[in-house]
Design an enzyme around this catalytic site. Structure first.
Site, PDB file in Angstrom:
ATOM      1  N   GLU A   1       0.796  -1.218   0.000  1.00 22.28           N
ATOM      2  CA  GLU A   1       0.000   0.000   0.000  1.00 22.28           C
ATOM      3  C   GLU A   1       0.838   1.282   0.000  1.00 22.28           C
ATOM      4  O   GLU A   1       0.423   2.284  -0.587  1.00 22.28           O
ATOM      5  CB  GLU A   1      -0.930   0.014   1.229  1.00 22.28           C
ATOM      6  CG  GLU A   1      -1.995  -1.067   1.247  1.00 22.28           C
ATOM      7  CD  GLU A   1      -3.105  -0.817   0.243  1.00 22.28           C
ATOM      8  OE1 GLU A   1      -3.193   0.302  -0.290  1.00 22.28           O
ATOM      9  OE2 GLU A   1      -3.870  -1.757  -0.030  1.00 22.28           O
TER      10      GLU A   1
ATOM     11  N   SER B   1     -25.034 -21.309 -25.205  1.00 20.77           N
ATOM     12  CA  SER B   1     -25.673 -20.673 -26.363  1.00 20.77           C
ATOM     13  C   SER B   1     -26.383 -19.371 -26.023  1.00 20.77           C
ATOM     14  O   SER B   1     -26.827 -18.661 -26.932  1.00 20.77           O
ATOM     15  CB  SER B   1     -26.665 -21.641 -27.016  1.00 20.77           C
ATOM     16  OG  SER B   1     -25.975 -22.718 -27.611  1.00 20.77           O
TER      17      SER B   1
END
Length: 890
Positions: free
Chosen positions: A105, A373
């Site tokens: 950080e 599909s």
């Protein structure tokens, strides 16, 4: 050196010196101006900047409440600071946690004074290179200030306040104290605030007992708890853990041996899960994460916010009940559902899983599964955008596509040539594989992203059938299909609560402060991304899936469109569909594994089974109070219907054996004639002896052009064809000209023609053409065999049509005289195409004419024989006329 040269040299040096002094002066003035500008900006903002001590005098924390957005809102949950948080002292936070957080950080945490100018410049450079915000420059001190004291709004004023307070804090607190407080307040996801709660939530241990690998993993979660949660996405979480471990090694926090040991440590999570504390836990957790991302955990937990959300508890209850009633046996797969109101863009129902107490993973928004599909819809839209029409045809059988590296083998039942509309209804893999190669994977990816798919997609042809590198979520699919439901507009909210999902549909409708003041109001943003005419056409095609295709189980008795999806080995099953009012995505499968669903309630689970049934049951109840309506055809859109040849997809010509009606957007219809069919070589019919009109009808029916030449002939009635060129029986290309010689100045109509001394066949033709029947009587004669010796009535006699003319025909010397009718049996040509019928009648020695047409509702019957007269089986004279009635185009 001469004096003159010395003077020139000295002059040049003097000028360079003056230029350098001027440049240095300008640089100094620029630096002073920049410092003055920054100082002035800071002083101006500092007038409204509270002292850190004042910030620390925080009033008692107020609970944040989450509601629905009903007329009388229902309380869904309360968020407050003591929820799953335990403050621990510095002696209970291991050094590995501190080092891991600093390494990833804020690597200069121990050297800067609250603001890291190097980090800001590095982040700015990375953002400029990427053309977007990809790195942040905030220090741990700034992040603590943001979460503890001020809001997370992204404004210059807030950033300056944040930096100034961070600088003040660094003057008052030690680095260790700042880091301790930060680790006690930061949000780690799943309701865990602070390192102690996170350690217990994920690993079932106290913070002080975390291993190096566990510490690195938790340090990585804070950047985005939704993205890097080890329960939701273990792979992403471990990848980030390993990145942090390597940073720790590079920054000398750990040794090489410690690095290798930590990298090899497997991920083992605690069994204990947080208890369910509200009615809609998956929903509340999603809202909590969005709030924390935007406002910071301090504001969310202690700021007394009043948060109103889009969920409709009635529809939510229906969704949960329908799923529970459908998948009601032990061992059944799970289901997820997301439903969005098309009119408002609001998520009204969301089922993230079966039981939040045992599974916090929210399938609806975090479950990236293969769509099968159901992804064909994006190929369909991309194809329509390129001018492929609903009636464009493709082969449906299996196909192998040669690709770099590895061929793409597509299995598909061979259903013959299918139109795009029929291939979509039947979900033909073969058709869509061929369509994908025409459209291009890159265009499909672009279409999917514009419609609402956020997941990154590789432009691989296999995505046509749902073969994605990373799957998609039910929320993404619902939002993307919603773009078609709206007529081409993607729905999202005006307020971005989570930067990772900037185009989310509306979940949070408005946020109020503790005094009722409006903080944010999330309004509908409707972004046009698909041409309304294309969206409407796609919807009309997708209606066929429900009407007569793979999604018949989704029929809800009102206009609706959708698509099924089933992955290989039946591991995922989908139905995504919509009406003009509501779009809903349903997924069925096992969230934690790729398990085949080949025997669920005795059947294989495809998109047309349980997903379609769940979708239909939910939609029927959810829309019970909504008047049915159809999708609106876009204003200004013109549609044209043309007849095309189904084989070529181009305009049908007179030579095409079959044609179908097809509807196209005006300007996209085919304009080229079909090149596959044209004139053929056929036998020229015999029309000698017929009247001009009858002969013309026979020849034009056979697709010949007719030219007429007149010639005097007193042996036949005027207007009778006496000769033709080419003669009967000649093979001639259709659309060629046949020239007829027509008698002029002949006997009056209704008179018997003179056939004496003609061959009997010619005599019969002339009599038939004049409307007379005949009978033969053979007699011994010196005349050649078959010569007409005499006739009754006599030549030129007046006789009505249909009169039988008796012919005495020579049988040669010594032959017994007999009398026999001469004729042929009429063949059956009903149902045949006209050209074929004419050929068959001609071969039988008969003439034919298309005497009439009758309409037909079936386009496939056009051009076929409806009736014939005389009927099949009748015996008629050789050369007799058969009248045909033909089906006309609808």
């Amino acid at each position: 050196m001469s004096n003159e040269r010395k003077r020139r040299t000295t002059g040049r040096r003097s000028r360079r010196s003056r230029v350098l002094r001027l440049l240095l002066l300008l640089l100094l003035l620029g630096i002073v101006a920049a410092i003055s500008l920054v100082s002035g900006l800071y002083v101006a903002l500092a007038r409204n900047l509270p002292e850190l001590e004042a910030q620390q005098q925080v009033t008692a924390a107020q609970t944040t409440k989450i509601f629905d957005d009903a007329e009388e809102p229902h309380l869904l949950a309360e968020l407050h600071g003591i929820e799953n948080r335990e403050i621990v002292g510095p002696d209970r936070i291991p050094q590995a946690v501190r080092d891991a957080v600093v390494a990833v950080e804020d690597e200069r945490f121990y050297t800067h004074q609250g603001v890291d100018l190097i980090g800001i410049l590095r982040a700015l450079w990375a953002d400029l290179r990427q053309g977007a915000i990809v790195q942040g420059g905030s220090t741990i001190t700034q992040q603590f200030i943001k979460n503890a004291y001020i809001s997370s709004e992204k404004t210059l004023d807030r950033k300056v306040k944040e930096a100034a307070l961070a600088y003040q804090l660094e003057k008052q607190w030690s680095k260790d104290k700042i880091l301790n407080e930060y680790l006690n307040i930061i949000y780690f996801g799943e309701g865990a605030y602070g390192i102690e709660a996170a350690a217990k939530t994920y690993f079932g241990v106290r913070a002080q007992d975390l291993t190096l690998a566990q510490a690195a993993l938790l340090a990585g979660v804070t950047k985005s708890p939704a993205r890097y949660s080890p329960r939701r996405d273990p792979e992403a979480s471990l990848t980030r853990r390993d990145l942090i471990l390597n940073k720790m090694y590079q920054q000398s926090y750990i040794s090489s041996v410690e690095l290798q040991q930590a990298l090899a440590e497997p991920l083992v999570l605690a069994d204990k899960k947080p208890e369910q504390t509200n009615k809609v836990p998956y929903w509340v957790e999603l809202v909590r994460e969005q709030l924390t991302s935007k406002y910071g955990s301090q504001t969310v937990l202690q700021g007394g916010l009043r948060v109103y959300t889009s969920i409709d508890l009635g529809k939510q209850a229906v969704a949960e009940r329908v799923i529970a009633e459908t998948l009601d046996e032990a061992g059944d797969p799970s289901a997820s559902l997301v439903s969005i109101d098309v009119r408002t863009g609001r998520i009204v129902a969301m089922v993230g899983g079966a039981d939040f107490s045992t599974q916090q993973f929210n399938i609806a928004v975090q479950g990236h599964r293969q769509p099968g599909s159901a992804f064909k819809t994006f190929v369909l839209v991309a194809a329509l955008q390129q001018g492929v029409g609903p009636s464009t045809t493709y082969d449906s059988g299996p196909i192998t596509v040669e690709l770099p590296g590895e061929d793409w083998n597509v299995k598909s039942p061979d259903q013959g040539t299918l139109t795009l509309a029929e291939g979509t209804a039947k979900s033909s893999n073969g058709l869509y594989a061929r369509l994908m190669m025409d459209v291009g994977p890159e265009n499909v990816v672009d279409t999917a992203h514009r419609m609402g798919i956020e997941t990154q997609l590789a432009p691989n042809p296999a995505i046509a059938l749902g073969g994605l590198t990373t799957g998609v979520t039910p929320l993404e699919m619902a939002q993307a299909y919603g773009t078609l439901a709206t007529g081409g507009n993607r729905l999202s909210g005006s307020v971005v609560f989570d930067p990772d999902h900037p185009q989310y549909p509306i979940t949070i409708t408005r946020v109020l402060g503790p005094q009722g003041e409006l903080i944010d109001e999330n309004r509908l943003v409707s972004t046009p991304v698909v041409d309304p005419r294309i969206a409407y056409t796609a919807t009309e095609i997708l209606k066929g899936v429900i009407d007569h295709g793979t999604g018949e189980a989704a029929d809800i008795g009102r206009p609706a469109a959708g698509k099924t999806g089933t992955t290989q080995q039946y591991r995922d099953a989908w139905f995504v569909g919509y009406t003009p009012d509501l779009v809903t995505a349903v997924w069925v499968g096992y969230p934690d594994e790729q398990k085949e669903m080949t025997d669920v309630h005795g059947i294989k689970v495809s998109g047309g089974t349980f997903p379609a049934r769940i979708w239909a049951a939910y939609m029927k109840e959810a829309l019970a109070g909504t008047e049915p309506s159809d999708f609106i055809r876009p204003p200004g859109a013109e549609w044209v219907t043309v007849r095309i040849d189904p084989e070529s997809g181009l305009l049908a010509t007179e030579w095409c054996p079959d044609s179908v009606s097809a509807t196209f957007l005006k300007g996209t219809e085919p304009t080229e004639p079909c090149p596959l069919h044209g004139p053929e070589e056929v036998l020229v019919p015999d029309v000698v002896g017929k009247t001009t009109d009858a002969a013309r009808g026979v020849l034009e029916t056979a697709r010949f052009l007719v030219a007429v030449a007149e010639a005097p002939d007193l042996t036949v009635p005027e207007g009778t064809v006496t000769a033709q060129d080419p003669p009967a029986g000649t093979k001639l290309l259709q659309n060629s000209t046949v020239t007829l010689t027509v008698a002029t100045g002949g006997g009056a109509p209704g008179t018997v023609p003179d056939v004496i001394d003609l061959d009997v066949r010619e005599a019969e033709r002339r009599l038939a053409a004049a409307g007379y029947s005949f009978a033969q009587t053979q007699a011994t004669s010196e005349a050649p065999d078959g010569t007409v010796l005499d006739q009754d009535p006599d030549p030129g006699a007046a006789a009505p049509a249909g009169t039988t003319v008796s012919l005495a025909v020579s049988a040669g010397p010594g032959t017994t005289t007999t009398t026999q009718p001469a004729g042929v049996t009429v063949p059956d040509v009903v149902g045949q195409r006209l050209a074929k019928a004419l050929q068959q009648l001609s071969r039988a020695g008969l003439e034919a004419t298309a005497a009439a047409t009758v309409p037909s509702d079936d386009p496939g019957q056009a051009g076929t024989i409806a009736r014939q007269s005389p009927a099949a089986g009748a015996v008629v004279p050789l050369g007799a006329m058969v009248e045909l009635t033909v089906y006309a185009n609808p």
